[in-house]
Design a protein around this motif. Structure first.
Motif, PDB file in Angstrom:
ATOM      1  N   PHE A  24      53.436  41.867  43.904  1.00  0.00           N
ATOM      2  CA  PHE A  24      52.162  41.338  43.422  1.00  0.00           C
ATOM      3  C   PHE A  24      51.705  41.959  42.106  1.00  0.00           C
ATOM      4  O   PHE A  24      50.827  41.425  41.438  1.00  0.00           O
ATOM      5  N   ALA A  25      52.269  43.068  41.715  1.00  0.00           N
ATOM      6  CA  ALA A  25      51.775  43.773  40.525  1.00  0.00           C
ATOM      7  C   ALA A  25      51.828  42.902  39.276  1.00  0.00           C
ATOM      8  O   ALA A  25      50.940  42.974  38.423  1.00  0.00           O
ATOM      9  N   HIS A  26      52.838  42.070  39.173  1.00  0.00           N
ATOM     10  CA  HIS A  26      53.027  41.256  37.980  1.00  0.00           C
ATOM     11  C   HIS A  26      52.189  39.975  37.981  1.00  0.00           C
ATOM     12  O   HIS A  26      52.125  39.280  36.978  1.00  0.00           O
ATOM     13  N   LEU A  27      51.547  39.673  39.095  1.00  0.00           N
ATOM     14  CA  LEU A  27      50.807  38.416  39.221  1.00  0.00           C
ATOM     15  C   LEU A  27      49.332  38.590  38.875  1.00  0.00           C
ATOM     16  O   LEU A  27      48.696  39.545  39.322  1.00  0.00           O
ATOM     17  N   THR A  28      48.794  37.655  38.116  1.00  0.00           N
ATOM     18  CA  THR A  28      47.352  37.617  37.869  1.00  0.00           C
ATOM     19  C   THR A  28      46.725  36.705  38.930  1.00  0.00           C
ATOM     20  O   THR A  28      47.436  35.947  39.604  1.00  0.00           O
ATOM     21  N   LEU A  29      45.411  36.753  39.039  1.00  0.00           N
ATOM     22  CA  LEU A  29      44.738  35.845  39.964  1.00  0.00           C
ATOM     23  C   LEU A  29      44.979  34.389  39.585  1.00  0.00           C
ATOM     24  O   LEU A  29      45.150  33.535  40.465  1.00  0.00           O
ATOM     25  N   ASP A  30      45.015  34.101  38.287  1.00  0.00           N
ATOM     26  CA  ASP A  30      45.303  32.735  37.840  1.00  0.00           C
ATOM     27  C   ASP A  30      46.690  32.297  38.301  1.00  0.00           C
ATOM     28  O   ASP A  30      46.869  31.165  38.774  1.00  0.00           O
ATOM     29  N   GLU A  31      47.676  33.188  38.155  1.00  0.00           N
ATOM     30  CA  GLU A  31      49.044  32.851  38.580  1.00  0.00           C
ATOM     31  C   GLU A  31      49.128  32.663  40.096  1.00  0.00           C
ATOM     32  O   GLU A  31      49.807  31.761  40.573  1.00  0.00           O
ATOM     33  N   LYS A  40      40.994  29.368  41.708  1.00  0.00           N
ATOM     34  CA  LYS A  40      40.685  30.793  41.667  1.00  0.00           C
ATOM     35  C   LYS A  40      39.438  31.079  42.513  1.00  0.00           C
ATOM     36  O   LYS A  40      39.348  32.121  43.172  1.00  0.00           O
ATOM     37  N   SER A  41      38.524  30.126  42.535  1.00  0.00           N
ATOM     38  CA  SER A  41      37.314  30.317  43.352  1.00  0.00           C
ATOM     39  C   SER A  41      37.670  30.390  44.833  1.00  0.00           C
ATOM     40  O   SER A  41      36.991  31.090  45.592  1.00  0.00           O
ATOM     41  N   THR A  42      38.735  29.720  45.243  1.00  0.00           N
ATOM     42  CA  THR A  42      39.196  29.830  46.633  1.00  0.00           C
ATOM     43  C   THR A  42      39.656  31.250  46.914  1.00  0.00           C
ATOM     44  O   THR A  42      39.357  31.808  47.973  1.00  0.00           O
ATOM     45  N   LEU A  43      40.351  31.850  45.966  1.00  0.00           N
ATOM     46  CA  LEU A  43      40.774  33.244  46.137  1.00  0.00           C
ATOM     47  C   LEU A  43      39.566  34.168  46.220  1.00  0.00           C
ATOM     48  O   LEU A  43      39.575  35.148  46.968  1.00  0.00           O
ATOM     49  N   TYR A  44      38.524  33.835  45.459  1.00  0.00           N
ATOM     50  CA  TYR A  44      37.319  34.666  45.488  1.00  0.00           C
ATOM     51  C   TYR A  44      36.572  34.561  46.818  1.00  0.00           C
ATOM     52  O   TYR A  44      35.710  35.394  47.100  1.00  0.00           O
ATOM     53  N   ALA A  47      38.377  37.568  48.469  1.00  0.00           N
ATOM     54  CA  ALA A  47      38.383  38.863  47.784  1.00  0.00           C
ATOM     55  C   ALA A  47      37.632  38.762  46.462  1.00  0.00           C
ATOM     56  O   ALA A  47      37.674  37.728  45.803  1.00  0.00           O
ATOM     57  N   ALA A  48      36.987  39.872  46.091  1.00  0.00           N
ATOM     58  CA  ALA A  48      36.188  39.905  44.863  1.00  0.00           C
ATOM     59  C   ALA A  48      37.036  40.055  43.604  1.00  0.00           C
ATOM     60  O   ALA A  48      36.572  39.793  42.502  1.00  0.00           O
ATOM     61  N   GLY A  49      38.268  40.492  43.752  1.00  0.00           N
ATOM     62  CA  GLY A  49      39.159  40.687  42.617  1.00  0.00           C
ATOM     63  C   GLY A  49      40.560  40.973  43.116  1.00  0.00           C
ATOM     64  O   GLY A  49      40.820  40.943  44.329  1.00  0.00           O
TER      65      GLY A  49
END
Length: 192
Positions: A24-31, A40-44, A47-49
C-alpha cells in the motif's frame, strides 16, 4: 442498514485483497479509489486519510485472520494439536500477504502498531494454550511462561522482519517453523 454493512464489508474485502497483493505504500487515495472503482469520498467513509485507512484495513485483516485461527484451534481437541493448529493457522493467514505488503506494514507506523498488538495477543494465546496443556498433563512439565515468552520474542522478531532478514523465511514460513519447534519442545512424548 444491511445494505450499507454489506457494501462496507465488500469495500474492506477489496481493500484487503489489494493491499495483501500489492502492498500500500506506493498507492495514493486517488489510486486506491480508482482501482476499487469507487469515489474518494467512499474511502473517507471508512477512514479520514491514508494512515487511518491502512490502520482500518489492517485491523479488518487481523480480525478475519483471528477468526480463522481460532476456528482451526477449535477443530482440535488435543492440546498439542491446538498449539500446532494455532501457530500454523497464523502462518496460513500471513501467507496470503505479499512480501511487499509485509514490508509496507513494517514501514507504516499505523500498520505496524496493529501488527504489534496482534502479535502480543497471539503470544498471550500461545501461553494460554501451553498452560492449559501442562495443567492436563498433555505437555511435559515446562515453565509455560518461559516457553510463551520465547515464542513471543520470536513472534516479535518475525513481525519486525528480523527473522526474514536473518533467515530468508517469510512470516508464514517462520510461524510454521516456530510451531514445529515449540510443539516438539513441549511434547510429553520424548522424541529421539
Amino acid at each position: 442498514m444491511a445494505r450499507v454493512t454489506a457494501r462496507r464489508a465488500q469495500l474492506f474485502d477489496q481493500l484487503v485483497a489489494l493491499f495483501l497483493d500489492e502492498g500500500f505504500a506506493h498507492l495514493t487515495l486517488d489510486e486506491i479509489a480508482s482501482r476499487l472503482h469507487c469515489s474518494k469520498s467512499t474511502l473517507y467513509t471508512v477512514a479520514a486519510g491514508k494512515d487511518d485507512l491502512v490502520r482500518a484495513v489492517t485491523v479488518y485483516f487481523f480480525r478475519a485472520a483471528t477468526d480463522a485461527v481460532e476456528e482451526a484451534v477449535a477443530a482440535q481437541v488435543d492440546p498439542l494439536a491446538q498449539v500446532t493448529a494455532y501457530l500454523e493457522a497464523v502462518g496460513d493467514q500471513l501467507s496470503k500477504a505479499s512480501h511487499q505488503y509485509m514490508e509496507d506494514l513494517a514501514g507504516s507506523s499505523p500498520g505496524r502498531q496493529v501488527y504489534e498488538k496482534n502479535t502480543s495477543i497471539a503470544a498471550d494465546r500461545v501461553r494460554e494454550l501451553i498452560v492449559r496443556g501442562v495443567a492436563v498433563g498433555a505437555f511435559r512439565e515446562v515453565h509455560a511462561s518461559f516457553v510463551a515468552d520465547a515464542a513471543a520474542t520470536t513472534m516479535v522478531r518475525i513481525q519486525q522482519r528480523e527473522v526474514y532478514l536473518a533467515t530468508g523465511l517469510d512470516d508464514a514460513q517462520a510461524y510454521r517453523e516456530l510451531a514445529g519447534l515449540i510443539t516438539t519442545g513441549i511434547s510429553a512424548t520424548v522424541h529421539r
